[in-house]
Design a protein around this motif. Sequence first.
Motif, PDB file in Angstrom:
ATOM      1  N   ASP A 515       0.828  -1.210   0.000  1.00 25.88           N
ATOM      2  CA  ASP A 515       0.000   0.000   0.000  1.00 25.88           C
ATOM      3  C   ASP A 515       0.857   1.253   0.000  1.00 25.88           C
ATOM      4  OD1 ASP A 515      -2.186  -1.608   0.013  1.00 25.88           O
ATOM      5  OD2 ASP A 515      -2.569  -1.428   2.185  1.00 25.88           O
ATOM      6  N   ARG A 516       1.893   1.223   0.853  1.00 25.96           N
ATOM      7  CA  ARG A 516       2.786   2.393   0.914  1.00 25.96           C
ATOM      8  C   ARG A 516       3.536   2.577  -0.401  1.00 25.96           C
ATOM      9  NH1 ARG A 516       2.771   6.967   3.948  1.00 25.96           N
ATOM     10  NH2 ARG A 516       4.817   7.969   3.828  1.00 25.96           N
ATOM     11  N   LEU A 519       1.308   4.137  -2.960  1.00 20.05           N
ATOM     12  CA  LEU A 519       1.128   5.566  -2.686  1.00 20.05           C
ATOM     13  C   LEU A 519       2.332   6.368  -3.189  1.00 20.05           C
ATOM     14  CD1 LEU A 519      -0.526   7.799  -1.330  1.00 20.05           C
ATOM     15  CD2 LEU A 519       0.636   7.266   0.813  1.00 20.05           C
ATOM     16  N   ILE A 520       3.544   5.870  -2.899  1.00 23.58           N
ATOM     17  CA  ILE A 520       4.761   6.574  -3.339  1.00 23.58           C
ATOM     18  C   ILE A 520       4.823   6.632  -4.856  1.00 23.58           C
ATOM     19  CG2 ILE A 520       7.285   6.508  -3.336  1.00 23.58           C
ATOM     20  CD1 ILE A 520       7.088   5.169  -0.549  1.00 23.58           C
ATOM     21  N   GLY A 522       2.341   6.488  -6.949  1.00 26.01           N
ATOM     22  CA  GLY A 522       1.304   7.397  -7.441  1.00 26.01           C
ATOM     23  C   GLY A 522       1.741   8.855  -7.377  1.00 26.01           C
ATOM     24  N   VAL A 523       2.449   9.216  -6.278  1.00 27.11           N
ATOM     25  CA  VAL A 523       2.953  10.585  -6.153  1.00 27.11           C
ATOM     26  C   VAL A 523       4.034  10.845  -7.192  1.00 27.11           C
ATOM     27  CG1 VAL A 523       4.139  12.201  -4.628  1.00 27.11           C
ATOM     28  CG2 VAL A 523       2.356  10.706  -3.710  1.00 27.11           C
ATOM     29  N   ILE A 528      -1.197  11.332  -7.525  1.00 27.44           N
ATOM     30  CA  ILE A 528      -1.616  11.555  -6.138  1.00 27.44           C
ATOM     31  C   ILE A 528      -0.841  12.755  -5.611  1.00 27.44           C
ATOM     32  CG2 ILE A 528      -1.769  10.535  -3.825  1.00 27.44           C
ATOM     33  CD1 ILE A 528      -1.778   7.786  -5.116  1.00 27.44           C
ATOM     34  N   HIS A 532      -0.182  13.457   0.794  1.00 26.33           N
ATOM     35  CA  HIS A 532      -0.582  12.167   1.359  1.00 26.33           C
ATOM     36  C   HIS A 532       0.590  11.426   1.993  1.00 26.33           C
ATOM     37  CE1 HIS A 532      -3.987  13.029  -1.324  1.00 26.33           C
ATOM     38  NE2 HIS A 532      -4.703  12.247  -0.520  1.00 26.33           N
ATOM     39  N   LEU A 533       1.831  11.856   1.726  1.00 20.09           N
ATOM     40  CA  LEU A 533       3.005  11.197   2.301  1.00 20.09           C
ATOM     41  C   LEU A 533       3.430  11.813   3.622  1.00 20.09           C
ATOM     42  CD1 LEU A 533       5.191  10.792  -0.936  1.00 20.09           C
ATOM     43  CD2 LEU A 533       3.883   9.013   0.237  1.00 20.09           C
TER      44      LEU A 533
END
Length: 581
Positions: A515-516, A519-520, A522-523, A528, A532-533
């Motif tokens: 998941d992490r 997220l990374i 996506g940024v 993203i 969010h980080l």
Amino acid sequence: MSIVKKMAIGYIVIIFIPIISFGLFLYNQNYNSFLEEYAQGRQKIVNQVLNNISISTVQIESAYQLFQNNSNTISYLSGNYRTDFDQISNFLTYIRPLFSYILSSNRMIDGMTIYMEQQNGMIFRPEMAKMDEFKLEESIKKLPLGVGKWVTSTNVSDPTINLHYVHKIGNRNFEQDIGLLDIKVTSKLIKPLFESLNLNSKSNLYVLDQDHQVISRIEKIPFNKEAEKAILDDAFQAKTKYFYQTVGGDKMLIETFYADSLKLHFVMMEQVDDVFSGIKKNKYVLVMIVTILLLTLSGMYYLIASSITKRILKLSKHMRRVDENHFPLYVGEINKDEVGHLTSSYNAMIRRMDELVNTVHRSEMLRKESAYQMMQAQIKPHFLYNTLESIRMIAEANDDPEAAEMSYTLGKLFRYSLSGSKSETTLKDEVENVKDYIKIQQIRLGDRLQVSFMIDAGIDNFICPHYILQPMIENSIVHGIATVRKQVTLSIRIWEDAQFMFIVVSDSGAGIEADRLALIQGVLHGKIEASHLQNGGGGLGIVNVSERIKMFFGEGSGAQITSKLHEGTTCVLKLGKGAGQ
């Protein structure tokens, strides 16, 4: 040119002229349509009159049958009488009453005469006459039996057309002609035609025979022979029964009619302006009314436009007074409309500009203050360097090489970090810096950290931003290596192709949760927001490095990351060649 003049010119070009032009075009279209309807209507009326004339001619021609089929008339013309008494009795009893009957039953017949071929008896006038007394065309006497013909005769001084219907009368067996019937027709026959044409003071009428020779004319518009011939030729060559033509500067309606029973052509010319003089006057009145109305509306439009643009012009004049050191507010009339909104927005902008200028001024003052403080702060690192050097010398004197090496390496790291006033460095210096950082971490972690460098690229002169490698190495050690107890390998590989320089930092540490990692990634890909980080867990370092790389090296450059939990993480930096090289 002022905005008022532009609006006035725009009104004239966009509204005034198109409306006048369209009005004239529409009027001309309707005018031409009315001319067509007028000509077509008269064609219908005249054709109806010609049909009536055709019926009347048939009735007149039927008189011949009454004489041809009358045995008493045949006997009289043949001279088959024994005595004069028989001839007189036969004529008075049978023939003269027949003449009277025909004349009384058909009012179109003005008179009848039979011209006798044989003259061996008495001649009763006016019904009978000698053939030698026939005054019409000599060729008519040679008409074949059973054939009738309509003949016209005119007088030079009188345009009236005299019509005659002539027909040869034969004997009982039609072996020879014994007389020529001449029926003189009154002017009542074609009078309805002249009435339907409605001749006026600006019209001409020409009557022509089958050979297109003028036999009668009524001229109210004088023409010379050449012009008259040209007009008549055009009339007969035209594909339509009416057309409009300009003659001598006047528009003329030219119409042709043909009376088939009489074998006559009628050509009428009429001045259109004279016929439609009332419409023409109405045209000028209409144009004048429309023009006055448009001028009135134009004046009203100008007043309204002036009232609007006057405030815009005042605002424009006020705006010319604004410069970099003077930001005056507009203090004129501000209404609750679009111009008022524009003025209010302008005043708000002026206030904001004044605030920004003051802010910039304060920022400049703060920058100068910061520069002064930085200059003072540069004195402190020298004390730190000297202290670290003293520690190294004491460690060497006490035979402690690790402490001496650690003090020396730490001093190099401080010097590199404090040299960051320059935004650029070489990739070689970046590699040397991370080697010093790794030395310190190896002293701390011992045998748990195994490091390898593989450099297959020219890094000595490759320009890059400060601190793009140390955050990658620090992430690997802090998040991937320091959290596990096993021995971990950290590898740094650098290679290049024609367009890019590639730097791969990989470790066999703890890895990143799925998941992490998503997220990374996506940024990094811009899908993203970086905010969010902010909740911890790592990733901000590589995102910041990626943004700096993109800004410095341009399109195609950046950072990528892959990881597997409990197996390790790999970061790839892609640096475009050419930026600052």
